[in-house]
Design a protein around this motif. Structure first.
Motif, PDB file in Angstrom:
ATOM      1  N   ASP A  21      -6.072   2.445  -0.058  1.00  0.00           N
ATOM      2  CA  ASP A  21      -5.497   3.014  -1.011  1.00  0.00           C
ATOM      3  C   ASP A  21      -4.939   2.014  -2.010  1.00  0.00           C
ATOM      4  OD1 ASP A  21      -6.030   5.524  -0.143  1.00  0.00           O
ATOM      5  OD2 ASP A  21      -3.932   5.761   0.518  1.00  0.00           O
ATOM      6  N   ARG A  24      -7.984   0.077  -3.643  1.00  0.00           N
ATOM      7  CA  ARG A  24      -8.428   1.101  -4.836  1.00  0.00           C
ATOM      8  C   ARG A  24      -7.860   0.816  -6.109  1.00  0.00           C
ATOM      9  NH1 ARG A  24      -9.640   6.098  -1.057  1.00  0.00           N
ATOM     10  NH2 ARG A  24     -12.068   6.086  -0.753  1.00  0.00           N
ATOM     11  N   GLU A  25      -6.069   0.828  -5.814  1.00  0.00           N
ATOM     12  CA  GLU A  25      -5.334   0.875  -7.168  1.00  0.00           C
ATOM     13  C   GLU A  25      -5.443  -0.799  -7.757  1.00  0.00           C
ATOM     14  OE1 GLU A  25      -0.701   0.257  -7.752  1.00  0.00           O
ATOM     15  OE2 GLU A  25      -1.261   1.505  -6.140  1.00  0.00           O
ATOM     16  N   GLU A  30     -14.027   1.690  -5.968  1.00  0.00           N
ATOM     17  CA  GLU A  30     -14.511   2.350  -4.664  1.00  0.00           C
ATOM     18  C   GLU A  30     -14.830   1.394  -3.704  1.00  0.00           C
ATOM     19  OE1 GLU A  30     -13.462   5.226  -3.540  1.00  0.00           O
ATOM     20  OE2 GLU A  30     -12.323   5.485  -5.424  1.00  0.00           O
ATOM     21  N   PRO A  31     -14.710   1.522  -2.520  1.00  0.00           N
ATOM     22  CA  PRO A  31     -15.058   0.306  -1.444  1.00  0.00           C
ATOM     23  C   PRO A  31     -16.572   0.685  -0.995  1.00  0.00           C
ATOM     24  CG  PRO A  31     -13.932   2.004  -0.422  1.00  0.00           C
ATOM     25  CD  PRO A  31     -13.791   2.454  -1.861  1.00  0.00           C
ATOM     26  N   PHE A  41     -14.442  -4.424  -2.279  1.00  0.00           N
ATOM     27  CA  PHE A  41     -14.437  -3.974  -3.312  1.00  0.00           C
ATOM     28  C   PHE A  41     -14.654  -4.790  -4.501  1.00  0.00           C
ATOM     29  CE2 PHE A  41     -11.392  -2.149  -0.535  1.00  0.00           C
ATOM     30  CZ  PHE A  41     -11.186  -0.800  -0.907  1.00  0.00           C
TER      31      PHE A  41
END
Length: 132
Positions: A21, A24-25, A30-31, A41
Motif C-alpha cells: 500500500d 503504491r502511494e 501497481e506492482p 514498482f
C-alpha cells in the motif's frame, strides 16, 4: 495478490501488505513481480562502468522469512540521516532489512522511498532520456 497470500509468517505477510500500500502511494504505480519474490514498482535502466547493464525496479521489496527487504537503488548511504530516525533495521549496500514494520517510523520510511525514487528516476531521465 496471490504472492502475498503465501508469505509466512503472518507478521511478515502483514508487513508486506502495508509496504504494498505504501509503495503504491509513493510511486503511483501497481506492482509487478521481478523474479519469484520481489515486488517492484516501475523500472529503470542501469549501466555500470564495467559495461554490465539491465533493467531493475525503481522501488521494490521482498518479504523474506528472516526480514522484509526494501531495496534502495541509490544505496543506504544516501539516506543515512533518515535511517538514524527510522527505528530498528539493518542493511547492506542497497538493502534495508526490517524485521517488524510496526516498530519503524512509516513517515520516515515514506520519505526514504520518495527520495530514492526521485533520485533513480532523475538519473534515468537525465542519462537516458527515458525512465521508469
Amino acid at each position: 495478490m496471490t504472492f502475498l497470500a503465501k508469505v509466512t509468517p503472518a507478521g511478515r505477510r502483514r508487513d508486506a501488505q502495508t509496504l504494498l500500500d505504501l509503495m503504491r502511494e509513493v510511486t503511483g504505480l501497481e506492482p509487478r513481480m521481478f523474479g519469484p519474490s520481489i515486488l517492484g514498482f516501475g523500472e529503470y535502466a542501469y549501466q555500470y562502468a564495467s559495461g554490465h547493464s539491465g533493467i531493475a525496479p525503481a522501488a521494490s521489496f521482498s518479504p523474506r522469512k528472516a526480514a522484509t527487504v526494501v531495496y534502495l537503488a541509490d544505496g543506504l548511504e544516501a539516506h543515512a540521516a533518515a535511517l538514524a530516525r527510522l527505528g530498528p533495521h539493518s542493511g547492506g549496500t542497497g538493502c534495508l532489512y526490517i524485521k517488524d514494520l510496526s516498530k519503524v517510523d512509516l513517515a520516515v520510511l515514506t520519505g526514504i522511498l520518495r527520495a530514492s525514487l526521485k533520485t533513480v528516476t532523475a538519473e534515468t531521465f537525465g542519462k537516458h532520456g527515458q525512465g521508469g
